[in-house]
Design an enzyme around this catalytic site. Structure first.
Site, PDB file in Angstrom:
ATOM      1  N   LYS A 147      46.522  24.148 -68.109  1.00  0.00           N
ATOM      2  CA  LYS A 147      47.229  25.413 -68.140  1.00  0.00           C
ATOM      3  C   LYS A 147      46.480  26.243 -69.338  1.00  0.00           C
ATOM      4  CE  LYS A 147      50.742  28.740 -68.510  1.00  0.00           C
ATOM      5  NZ  LYS A 147      52.498  28.778 -68.443  1.00  0.00           N
ATOM      6  N   GLU A 190      62.635  31.731 -87.867  1.00  0.00           N
ATOM      7  CA  GLU A 190      63.057  30.268 -88.468  1.00  0.00           C
ATOM      8  C   GLU A 190      62.935  29.693 -86.618  1.00  0.00           C
ATOM      9  OE1 GLU A 190      66.708  27.057 -89.559  1.00  0.00           O
ATOM     10  OE2 GLU A 190      66.704  29.360 -89.629  1.00  0.00           O
TER      11      GLU A 190
END
Ligand SMILES: Cc1cc2nc3c(=O)[nH]c(=O)nc-3n(C[C@H](O)[C@H](O)[C@H](O)COP(=O)(O)OP(=O)(O)OC[C@H]3O[C@@H](n4cnc5c(N)ncnc54)[C@H](O)[C@@H]3O)c2cc1C
Length: 512
Positions: free
Chosen positions: A80, A434
């Protein structure tokens, strides 16, 4: 050996989550002291869906030392390289969310900023033309980037479509051969310690009592330990993501397999199309407030491209997350920890992340709350990031053809997403916090794909010479096309690595 170390780890549930955890623990808690036991009930069974993934799964398999071609053979997997979205920005519109990057950043300026600048001056092709994954997908082509591959092929990122039950069976063989003990049986009761309310043991229907120091709740939506025993609580997000049901059915197919998932939006939900080697996985995700179960089933069946291979299965869910993924000595993973619909194929990734974060913060018998809190903080951030990205697809639409879309288009959104959309609308900026999963190209793909074009671009983009940028962009675009031409078709690639002839005829699936 430190006697404070966890000795007995008990995994409750043998679906994708349970066996992924068992396989990882069999490798990383293999210290001659800690023992992992998995309890599952054939009578209850598994959810049996979950066939599309995102690229980090490659790292999970690699971390277990699994040979990727063996995995592809064992799970009937296909590759994919992105998701094609149909009818999302507006009826009749399509766009591609590719894995990997767009073009190259030039002198520290993001490629998409240069694209936005060029777009102000002249008519440009869709940004997909600068994604190697999108160009390969459009032509039904695939190859792995390979460690020494040079651009543009090195920019392809890939994941898999696979048969989830075969993946669980594959991981079960792996885990059992590495010493994981499996117990077949239905848990009927849970004993809590009287002093601190930690789970002490679970009781099976045949009377067996299984004790543990640490319990991993992989029991699916029911949350046998995390909710039924510990009443942890659930934060619902249905006001932002109103779909609450799915109906799924596999079917046969003729051409392909395409190296991408397709997500087609309808009036009250959307349909997935996931090509495996041997069948097509299909499912309609819908809002039960806007379409009946019978109509949803009919809609799904009328949009299959081959013969159904089973009876359609209905599934109900409540979008949201468990308030604490780790509560006392129970860590919930998989559906017991929460669920966001599979539009960007993120659930298995959430399991994978839960496992690696638990290994990174693995407790001892003292269960220091600081480790638990850090785990919960990181998992909450990840769930919310996934939530926001999925909401984006519903909110940023022009569709006004149904109550469902009118609701989604006009609903309020989380403040975290509002901020992202505002930054994008102004100058096409994307900042990744983050712990966020989706990188800049993913936000660019969905924003532009759904017609959210920024008013301007970053001023620093103007520091680059216009002619040189235009030349560089043209070279990248042509190089993608030339590279795609040379690649094998996706079917040929699978046949090559498995050493057998391609199973289906091939056709290119869409134009960019
Ligand atoms: C409609 C839909 C589509 C999805 N598509 C995708 C996708 O494309 N990509 C993706 O990444 N994810 C997808 N998911 C999510 C994915 O299916 C799950 O994340 C994954 O299958 C993990 O499920 P699980 O192991 O947590 O739960 P389950 O598969 O439900 O397993 C639960 C286990 O617990 C056991 N159990 C439960 N109660 C007891 C008991 N009392 N005693 C003993 N054992 C018990 C069961 O027997 C079973 O073994 C989808 C989910 C849904 C609902």
């Amino acid at each position: 050996m430190n006697e404070q170390n966890i000795r007995e780890v008990v995994i409750v549930g043998g679906g994708t989550a349970g066996w992924m955890a068992a396989a990882a623990f069999s490798r990383y808690l293999n210290n001659g002291y800690t023992r992992t036991t998995l309890i599952e009930s054939e009578e209850i069974g598994t959810i049996g869906v979950g066939e599309a993934t995102i690229p980090p799964l490659i790292n999970f398999n690699a971390m277990l030392g699994i040979n990727e071609n063996d995995f592809v053979a064992a799970t009937n997997a296909s590759f994919k390289i992105g998701i094609e979205f149909v009818n999302w920005g507006g009826v009749g519109e399509r766009y591609f969310h590719p894995f990997g990057t767009y073009g190259h950043d030039l002198q520290g300026v993001h490629f998409h900023q240069l694209y936005l600048r060029e777009r102000k001056k002249r008519v440009l092709q869709d940004i997909s033309a600068w994604s190697m994954s999108a160009v390969a997908a459009a032509n039904g082509k695939f190859a792995r980037p390979g460690p020494s591959a040079r651009a543009p092929l090195s920019q392809i990122r890939y994941a898999f479509h696979f048969d989830a039950s075969l993946y669980a069976a594959f991981l079960r063989r792996y885990a059992e051969s590495n010493g994981v003990r499996r117990i077949e049986g239905k848990i009927v009761d849970t004993n809590l310690r009287s002093d601190d309310g930690f789970v002490e043991s679970v009781v099976l229907a045949d009377g067996q009592v299984i004790e543990g120091d640490l319990f991993i709740d992989c029991s699916g939506f029911r949350g046998l330990l995390i909710e039924q025993a510990l009443s942890t609580g659930y934060e619902e997000w249905t006001h932002w993501l109103p779909c609450d049901r799915a109906v799924a059915v596999p079917c046969s197919y003729q051409n392909g397999p395409d190296p991408f998932t397709r997500a087609t939006a309808y009036e009250s939900g959307w349909q997935w199309r996931i090509p495996l080697q041997h069948r097509m996985g299909n499912g309609l995700v819908y809002s039960s407030n806007h379409i009946s179960d019978d109509d949803a089933r009919q809609l799904l069946l009328s949009n299959l491209e081959g013969q159904p291979l089973a009876d359609p299965r209905k599934l109900s869910f409540v979008t949201g997350r468990r308030k604490l993924a780790w509560n006392r000595n129970v860590v919930a993973m998989g559906l017991s920890s929460g669920f966001v619909e599979p539009l960007e194929s993120t659930s298995i990734h959430l399991i994978q992340t839960g496992i690696s974060k638990l290994l990174a913060l693995f407790p001892d018998k003292s269960f220091n709350p600081v480790e638990r809190d850090e785990y919960n903080r990181q998992m909450q951030a990840l769930f919310e990031d996934v939530r926001d990205f999925i909401i984006l697809h519903y909110k940023m639409t022009k569709r006004n053809d149904s109550d469902f879309w009118n609701y989604c288009r006009t609903m309020g959104i989380p403040e975290s997403l509002e901020r992202k959309v505002a930054l994008w609308r102004a100058k096409g900026r994307v900042f990744r916090d983050e712990l966020e999963l989706f990188a800049t190209p993913s936000w660019v793909a969905v924003m532009l794909g759904q017609g959210v074009v920024p008013e301007s671009y970053e001023p620093v983009a103007d520091s680059l010479d216009e002619e040189k940028v235009a030349d560089a962009m043209e070279q990248i675009r042509l190089a993608n096309l030339e590279t795609a031409e040379r690649l094998p078709t996706h079917g040929e690639f699978i046949a090559q690595i498995l050493g057998r002839p391609p199973a289906h005829a091939e056709v290119p699936q869409f134009t960019l």
